[in-house]
Enzyme design. Sequence first.
Site, short mmCIF file in Angstrom:
data_model
loop_
_atom_site.label_atom_id
_atom_site.label_comp_id
_atom_site.label_asym_id
_atom_site.label_seq_id
_atom_site.Cartn_x
_atom_site.Cartn_y
_atom_site.Cartn_z
N GLU A 175 21.88 14.30 5.42
CA GLU A 175 21.81 13.58 4.15
C GLU A 175 22.96 12.67 4.18
O GLU A 175 24.07 12.82 4.62
CB GLU A 175 21.89 14.67 2.98
CG GLU A 175 20.70 15.44 2.80
CD GLU A 175 20.71 16.50 1.94
OE1 GLU A 175 19.68 16.56 1.32
OE2 GLU A 175 21.75 16.94 1.75
N CYS A 211 28.87 8.72 1.30
CA CYS A 211 29.43 9.81 1.94
C CYS A 211 28.26 10.14 2.99
O CYS A 211 27.41 10.30 2.79
CB CYS A 211 29.27 10.98 0.99
SG CYS A 211 29.62 12.73 1.44
N CYS A 229 26.35 22.61 11.11
CA CYS A 229 27.90 22.42 11.60
C CYS A 229 28.17 23.91 12.00
O CYS A 229 27.70 24.99 11.78
CB CYS A 229 28.55 22.23 10.10
SG CYS A 229 30.54 22.13 10.58
N CYS A 259 32.09 27.36 7.33
CA CYS A 259 32.87 27.93 6.64
C CYS A 259 31.81 28.67 5.40
O CYS A 259 30.73 28.31 5.19
CB CYS A 259 33.30 26.62 5.61
SG CYS A 259 34.32 25.70 6.86
N CYS A 299 29.81 26.88 2.55
CA CYS A 299 29.31 25.68 2.60
C CYS A 299 27.82 25.93 3.04
O CYS A 299 27.63 26.24 4.02
CB CYS A 299 30.06 24.92 3.76
SG CYS A 299 29.40 23.19 4.19
N GLY A 354 28.58 18.31 8.52
CA GLY A 354 28.97 18.13 9.90
C GLY A 354 30.46 18.07 9.72
O GLY A 354 31.18 17.60 8.82
N GLU A 355 31.29 18.60 11.11
CA GLU A 355 32.47 18.23 11.37
C GLU A 355 32.71 17.16 12.19
O GLU A 355 32.46 17.06 13.21
CB GLU A 355 33.25 19.87 11.93
CG GLU A 355 34.41 19.19 12.30
CD GLU A 355 35.57 18.99 11.54
OE1 GLU A 355 35.72 19.40 10.18
OE2 GLU A 355 36.32 18.02 11.77
N SER A 375 37.32 13.46 6.95
CA SER A 375 37.61 14.68 6.48
C SER A 375 37.46 15.69 7.67
O SER A 375 36.26 15.79 8.13
CB SER A 375 36.71 15.20 4.98
OG SER A 375 36.89 16.38 4.57
N LEU A 379 41.76 22.36 3.11
CA LEU A 379 42.69 23.38 3.17
C LEU A 379 41.92 24.75 2.74
O LEU A 379 41.87 25.70 3.31
CB LEU A 379 43.81 23.08 2.52
CG LEU A 379 45.12 23.39 2.87
CD1 LEU A 379 45.40 23.38 4.31
CD2 LEU A 379 46.26 22.67 2.14
N ASN A 433 30.34 24.52 -5.56
CA ASN A 433 29.24 24.20 -6.00
C ASN A 433 28.14 25.14 -5.47
O ASN A 433 28.21 25.23 -4.31
CB ASN A 433 28.84 22.65 -5.50
CG ASN A 433 29.36 21.55 -6.27
OD1 ASN A 433 29.40 21.46 -7.47
ND2 ASN A 433 30.13 20.64 -5.63
N CYS A 478 28.95 17.99 -3.39
CA CYS A 478 29.77 18.54 -2.25
C CYS A 478 29.32 20.08 -1.85
O CYS A 478 29.25 20.91 -2.72
CB CYS A 478 31.40 18.88 -2.58
SG CYS A 478 32.27 17.25 -3.23
N1 SAH Z 1 33.56 19.11 7.63
C1 SAH Z 1 34.45 18.28 7.05
C2 SAH Z 1 33.61 17.16 6.17
C3 SAH Z 1 32.64 17.68 5.48
S1 SAH Z 1 32.64 18.88 4.24
C4 SAH Z 1 35.08 19.18 6.16
O1 SAH Z 1 35.10 20.40 6.19
O2 SAH Z 1 36.25 18.59 5.59
C5 SAH Z 1 33.35 17.79 2.61
C6 SAH Z 1 34.01 18.64 1.84
O3 SAH Z 1 33.09 19.31 0.84
C7 SAH Z 1 35.04 19.72 2.35
O4 SAH Z 1 36.38 19.70 1.72
C8 SAH Z 1 34.29 21.00 2.01
O5 SAH Z 1 35.04 22.08 2.01
C9 SAH Z 1 33.48 20.70 0.87
N2 SAH Z 1 32.56 21.63 0.20
C10 SAH Z 1 31.71 22.49 1.16
N3 SAH Z 1 30.97 23.44 0.63
C11 SAH Z 1 31.34 23.03 -0.90
C12 SAH Z 1 31.08 23.74 -2.03
N4 SAH Z 1 29.88 24.62 -1.82
N5 SAH Z 1 31.37 23.37 -3.10
C13 SAH Z 1 32.32 22.20 -3.04
N6 SAH Z 1 32.93 21.73 -2.26
C14 SAH Z 1 32.24 22.18 -0.99
FE1 SF4 Z 2 33.10 23.84 7.12
FE2 SF4 Z 2 32.70 21.03 6.67
FE3 SF4 Z 2 31.28 22.42 8.50
FE4 SF4 Z 2 30.87 22.91 5.86
S1 SF4 Z 2 30.65 20.85 7.02
S2 SF4 Z 2 30.82 24.36 7.50
S3 SF4 Z 2 33.05 22.66 4.91
S4 SF4 Z 2 33.70 22.35 8.48
#
Ligand code: SAH
Ligand code: SF4
Length: 370
Positions: free
Chosen positions: A92, A105, A112, A116, A119, A171-172, A203, A226, A302, A345
């Site tokens: 997306e 974005c 990914c 996390c 996510c 994705g990372e 990011s 973080l 979210n 996000c």
């Molecule tokens: N993988 C990278 C970039 C994509 S995620 C990273 O993790 O930084 C972009 C942002 O969205 C990150 O800060 C992530 O922690 C946040 N994010 C992921 N899942 C989320 C959720 N369910 N609610 C709010 N923010 C979220």
């Molecule tokens: Fe974690 Fe970013 Fe990958 Fe989601 S996209 S799993 S927040 S590293």
Amino acid sequence: MAAVNLLNLDREALTAWFETLGEKPFRARQVMRWIHRRGAADFGAMSDVARSLREKLAQQATIAAAPVLRSGTSSDGTRKWLLGVGAGDAVETVYIPEDDRATLCISTQAGCAVNCRFCATGMQGFSRNLSTAEIIGQLWMAEHELRPAAAGAAGEAATRAISNVVFMGMGEPLQNYDAVLPALRLMLDDDAYGLSRRRVTVSTSGMVPMMDKLARDCPVALAVSLHAPTDALRSELVPLNKKYPLGELMGACRRYLQHSPRDFITFEYVLIAGVNDADRQARELLQRVADVSCKINLIPFNPFPGSKLRRPDAQRVRDFAAILTEGGVVTTVRRTRGDDIDAACGQLAGRVLDRTTARLGARHALAVPS
Ligand code: SAH
Ligand code: SF4
């Protein structure tokens, strides 16, 4: 011979490829401007390129971004595209207009691997890295689709529709470095998108060695996810923390600042009720970031289908933010945008098929329920 997708090539690679055709560097520049500045998808349209070269290009090259499977616009103007990247996978791209800027974005991987806990992308597992063409193709597609409206609004011929890019989609990015780097270079290139380094933000969830590499190769604005002040909690939320714990991550942030186009790192912190949103954790966070010049961006969690976590209430978010602000760190709370189209996000999942079905090879089943 397979056609070369020119969206995969940054200036250096395009020039080198033109050389193999016996063409001069200025020809590569001309074609680059047609593709990225004007949005050309067809060599026939490149009117100031010699006909013989246009014919050669038509035979040996393509200009191909990932196909748009579906798109939607939120009541707040946020726009989301679902792009097919094959084998039942989709990613997306989200466009977020604001008063003083318009941000795109973008995604860098189908799924990914960092996984996390909070996510939606992480929950779906990892499929594959996107190519440079699939990454820069998101900007190419969105910029040229949106530009006519932007130009109309400004009453001019050809304004820029997108002023900022954030690598905060699926994705990372620093786990797909080799494809991300040429895409970054194209974003900054004056013959392509000409964005300033300060307006392109990568990011990362904390790929320490690649942060150092990015600082050397192509320093742009950096955001670091973080989400927790201590290693114990962060390792639970962001499993990559076991490999690169907070001490090392903060060291990498300090080193990055020596090259960064901005004099701060943005720390992203997803606030999850009862997990990382206590006053005590805000104070620990202040200590943790004390020797890194930074801003903190709080993102109230979210929810998405299947997530068992909860968003804190608005008062808790304000109180947490107030502790950080009083501690001297500039803190913002990210406003939720596009949640009526699941574009906020962490809600980006982008799957068109159930993974099991995808494994069974049902590629034709790309029909997306609306
Ligand atoms: N993988 C990278 C970039 C994509 S995620 C990273 O993790 O930084 C972009 C942002 O969205 C990150 O800060 C992530 O922690 C946040 N994010 C992921 N899942 C989320 C959720 N369910 N609610 C709010 N923010 C979220
Ligand atoms: Fe974690 Fe970013 Fe990958 Fe989601 S996209 S799993 S927040 S590293």
